[in-house]
Design an enzyme around this catalytic site. Structure first.
Site, mmCIF file in Angstrom:
data_model
loop_
_atom_site.group_PDB
_atom_site.id
_atom_site.type_symbol
_atom_site.label_atom_id
_atom_site.label_comp_id
_atom_site.label_asym_id
_atom_site.label_seq_id
_atom_site.Cartn_x
_atom_site.Cartn_y
_atom_site.Cartn_z
ATOM 1 N N ARG A 253 0.845 -1.181 0.000
ATOM 2 C CA ARG A 253 0.000 0.000 0.000
ATOM 3 C C ARG A 253 0.887 1.240 0.000
ATOM 4 N NH1 ARG A 253 -3.542 -2.505 -1.740
ATOM 5 N NH2 ARG A 253 -5.707 -2.737 -1.000
ATOM 6 N N GLU A 282 -2.409 8.153 -5.354
ATOM 7 C CA GLU A 282 -2.649 7.379 -6.571
ATOM 8 C C GLU A 282 -3.826 7.985 -7.321
ATOM 9 O OE1 GLU A 282 -3.175 3.207 -5.939
ATOM 10 O OE2 GLU A 282 -1.204 2.963 -5.009
ATOM 11 N N HIS A 301 -0.288 0.220 -9.941
ATOM 12 C CA HIS A 301 -1.042 -0.596 -8.982
ATOM 13 C C HIS A 301 -1.764 -1.757 -9.684
ATOM 14 C CE1 HIS A 301 -3.291 -0.440 -4.853
ATOM 15 N NE2 HIS A 301 -3.019 -1.681 -5.240
#
Length: 336
Positions: A253, A282, A301
């Site tokens: 994360r 993000e 991601h």
């Protein structure tokens, strides 16, 4: 018996619908799919959940206290198709006796593979080397790319006999270990609990003090969940302790690493490089200073996913829903 109703907010472009067609859960439940846009508006979600018994969602959608409280009379289970569940207000779900289940045992192989793709890309300067070739700078003789200590040098570092610290020895951490063994790395791990059986099986070493572990590591792989304790686990103090040749990889994360401190550490060569599949924020803004650095690479991601893994995720979470709605059986429940 009345059929259960399941709201699926995950679009078919993310989770294919083929596993839904013949799954046994259809014997006891019907599905409503949200396909109009990637994220269902909060007001619409709250309205629909008042008539639904189960929510099938993913980490892209925030399920906060207001949403859960508004659906507490009808909602029996929240199922997250992925591994992460920090998008869900676990405290409120638990207070309302709503189990939250996830899919923790499917993506670890893909994530571990991306770990090593990032490690190798940084260690061997693969991205920079590809740009070097495409720019026409590859010429015969002793050119800058193969000179020691030259600013344009592409000479990388060795994985064999290097020290790898794995932060978090869950399912993904174990798979990173297995791959590191094949590269002949010296493996240590930092974890809340010592796992002596895995130490014996894989020849790895437990590090009881986090600071000591990062001081000795040539490569660091982050594989812990995001919690209050892991938030900014890597900040200025930690980067100051790391070796100048250290490479940091994060596929867990983004918030585990303090982004601004990482930039400073890379820009001032406190550490050698970093490869991130997750970052805070993000998506990373195109003008972020990290993206100007030669010793930094980022992927969007996507580390846990492939076409086959998406099918497996769907099949597994549907079985979780079936087990609970039909028999009260909890699978991969994170809060009860």
């Amino acid at each position: 018996m009345d059929r259960f109703k399941i709201l699926c907010t995950v679009p078919s472009t993310i989770i294919p619908r083929s596993p839904f067609v013949n799954h046994n859960v259809n014997k006891i439940a019907s599905f409503e799919f949200w396909e109009e846009e990637y994220q269902i508006p909060k007001t619409v979600l709250m309205q629909k959940l008042r008539n639904c018994n189960a929510l099938l969602t993913d980490s892209a959608l925030t399920i906060d206290r207001e949403i859960i409280d508004s659906a507490k009379d009808s909602l029996k289970i929240i199922a997250d198709v992925g591994v992460g569940y920090d998008n869900i207000d676990i405290e409120t779900a638990t207070k309302n006796r709503i189990p939250v289940c996830n899919n923790p045992h499917i993506l670890q192989d893909n994530v571990a593979e991306l770990n090593f793709a990032l490690i190798l890309t940084i260690a061997k300067n693969i991205y920079r080397a590809d740009k070097h070739v495409r720019s026409g700078k590859w010429t015969k003789g002793q050119t800058s790319h193969n000179q020691i200590d030259h600013a344009d040098s592409l000479l990388g570092s060795d994985l064999k006999d290097s020290n790898l610290l794995i932060v978090g020895l869950g399912k993904t951490g174990v798979e990173v270990c297995r791959r590191a063994i094949g590269f002949g790395m010296n493996i240590s791990y930092y974890s809340r609990t010592r796992k002596e059986d895995l130490e014996r099986e894989m020849g790895i070493e437990w590090v009881s003090k986090f600071e000591e572990g990062i001081q000795c590591a040539d490569f660091i792989s982050i594989n812990v969940p995001l919690t209050d304790k892991t938030y900014h686990m890597f900040g200025p103090d930690q980067f100051n302790l790391m070796k100048s040749n250290a490479v940091l990889v994060n596929t867990a994360r983004g918030e585990i690493v303090d982004t601004e401190s990482l930039y400073e550490a890379l820009a001032t060569n406190k550490i050698a490089g970093a490869g991130l599949d997750v970052i805070n924020p993000e998506p990373i803004p195109i003008n972020h200073p990290l993206l100007t650095l030669k010793n930094f690479i980022a992927t969007p991601h996507f580390g846990g996913h492939s076409v086959s893994s998406r099918l497996k995720l769907a099949e597994a979470i549907l079985s979780t829903l079936e087990g609970y709605l039909a028999e009260g059986k909890l699978t991969n429940c994170v809060n009860m």
